[in-house]
Write an enzyme that holds these catalytic residues in place. Structure first.
Site, short mmCIF file in Angstrom:
data_model
loop_
_atom_site.label_atom_id
_atom_site.label_comp_id
_atom_site.label_asym_id
_atom_site.label_seq_id
_atom_site.Cartn_x
_atom_site.Cartn_y
_atom_site.Cartn_z
CE LYS A 168 -11.50 0.30 5.09
NZ LYS A 168 -11.69 0.83 6.43
CG ASP A 172 -15.23 0.74 6.12
OD1 ASP A 172 -14.62 1.43 6.96
OD2 ASP A 172 -15.74 1.25 5.11
#
Ligand code: NDP
Length: 453
Positions: free
Chosen positions: A126, A166
């Site tokens: 991430k 995201d």
């Protein structure tokens, strides 16, 4: 060390005391995989918990960029490459002022389990930045994305690490990031997912997370002989996940009565129909406006701004059958959880990552709600990203129906995997334990196969 029930959790808190979200995510996994470790002592011997909670690599970098007013700004960039035991690192990029290393580590850690559940060959990672795209011009967002990729490009690649979107990273940002990667590396390759359809994106990728959450919720309801038809639903957020989740709830005959953003929420007793949803998409995606503008067009709805003096979110206080948190981490606190239980909500299915604090999760489990954690329920997004990678490597584009069918199949299989793992380890109906155990076993077995690396 205060407040740690487990040696590993103590270790992690001691090493990085400020990374609260990461501690929270680790604590939940460590608690729920205990029966696996008790049954298979070789896992402890090989220190799998110590290894799986330490990122393989953490990259932090300076992102200098210039505003429209010729002022220089400096943000911080992150990429946490958490685990590559079952495939290249895969996970989104978040641009939001709250981003810090602890948040990126929690998201990367959750991603490892989520990706494992999809059955596709993807490790977990991430990244992101504390850059806030809100209020910035397109030119500023482009310059920021280019500066971010000027560093990130040397750490990623289609067989190494494949980022996606995201919070704060949608189609616009992915376009600017991809353009810069292509220029720097002189290669057109599937290094990012969530691309536009005309240049390598997959049909259904924008819809996949929201649709997948609803497919998962439908599976949970089906296990009790029920469906979403005529169910009243509370939804938070109004971004990518919330929008397509609302669309799928409508397809299946349910009714969405709330949507929100970080400034407040709307309550529409009549329900958000397709026309109203299109208007929300216009406000949020085209005008980049606020959800408060909904009531200008639909005055029967009520807008409630965030009240910082309240210790609960009134959105979760309405009577409903189902709740779908789709904004951000820890948005449902213990009081919100109590309100949901008291108001008769029977299903909580998470679109966001870790939106429920542990005490509220305990309440849902204690009151036998159908409760699905984000790492299982929102895995449809990364699953279709995995399908986008497959299409890119074959230079093919599958039709909409085919991708949707595959998504449905994957969500059904994740649901079954969680149920089976819960049954096998004596926690039937506990989707948190089921998801953690199933994700964990596959990843640690791959780690053991590959030796001490
Ligand atoms: P978007 O940026 O498209 O939308 C985020 C929404 O949540 C916006 O309405 C935003 O409001 C609201 N929000 C963000 N931060 C806060 C906050 N601190 N307090 C209240 N509201 C907030 O993001 P996504 O829809 O893509 O992501 C939503 C959630 O889903 C995140 O938890 C993400 O990690 C998760 N997720 C997303 C996936 C995807 O494919 N996109 C995949 C799996 C999980 P505002 O406009 O005011 O910022």
């Amino acid at each position: 060390m205060e407040n740690c029930k487990n040696e590993i959790v103590c270790l992690i808190k001691g090493k990085d005391p400020e990374q609260r979200e990461f501690h929270q995510a680790v604590e939940e996994v460590v608690d729920t995989v205990k029966p696996v470790l008790d049954r298979s002592p070789e896992y402890r011997k090989h220190a799998v918990l110590e290894r799986i909670t330490e990122p393989e690599r953490v990259i932090m970098f300076r992102v200098p960029w210039m505003g429209d007013d010729a002022q220089v700004h400096v943000n911080r960039g992150f990429r946490v490459e958490m685990n590559s035991a079952i495939g290249p690192y895969k996970g989104g990029l978040r641009f939001h002022p709250s981003v810090n290393l602890g948040i990126i580590k929690f998201l990367a850690f959750e991603q490892v389990f989520k990706n494992s559940l999809t059955t596709l060959a993807m490790g977990g990672g991430k990244g992101g930045s504390d850059f806030d795209p809100k209020g910035k011009s397109d030119a500023e967002v482009m310059r920021f994305c280019q500066a971010f990729m000027a560093e990130l490009h040397r750490h990623i690649g289609p067989n190494t690490d494949v980022p996606a979107g995201d919070i704060g990273v949608g189609a616009r940002e992915i376009g600017f990031l991809f353009g810069m990667y292509k220029k720097l590396r002189n290669e057109f390759t599937g290094v990012l997912t969530g691309k536009s359809l005309d240049w390598g994106g997959s049909l259904i990728r924008p819809e996949a997370t929201g649709y997948g959450v609803v497919y998962f919720a439908s599976e949970m309801l089906a296990s009790k002989g029920d469906t979403l038809k005529e169910k009243t639903c509370l939804v938070s957020g109004s971004g990518n996940v919330a929008q397509f989740l609302t669309e799928k709830v409508l397809d299946l005959g349910g009714k969405v009565i709330t949507l929100s953003d970080s400034s407040g929420y709307i309550y529409d007793e009549e329900g958000v129909d397709r026309g109203k949803l299109a208007h929300v998409q216009h406000i949020k995606n085209i005008r980049r406006g606020r959800i408060s503008e909904y009531v200008d067009e639909y005055p029967n709805a009520v807008y409630t701004p965030v009240d910082p003096t309240l210790d609960y979110n009134p959105l979760w206080g309405h009577n409903a059958d189902c709740a779908f948190p789709c904004a951000t981490q820890n948005e449902i606190n213990i009081q919100d959880g109590q309100n949901l239980v008291s108001n008769g909500v029977g299903l909580v299915c998470e679109g966001a990552n870790m939106p429920t604090v542990p005490g509220a999760v305990d309440l849902f489990i204690e009151h036998r709600l159908l409760y699905a954690p984000g790492k299982a329920a929102n895995a449809g997004g990364v699953a279709v990203s995995g399908l986008e990678m497959a299409q890119n490597s074959m230079r093919l584009s599958w039709p909409r129906e085919e991708v949707d069918e595959r998504l449905k199949h994957i969500m059904k299989s994740i649901h079954q995997t969680c149920v089976d793992a819960g049954d096998m380890y004596g926690v039937p109906g506990n989707y948190v334990a089921g998801a953690n155990i199933a994700g964990f076993v596959k990843v640690v077995n791959a780690m053991l196969d590959q030796g001490l690396v």
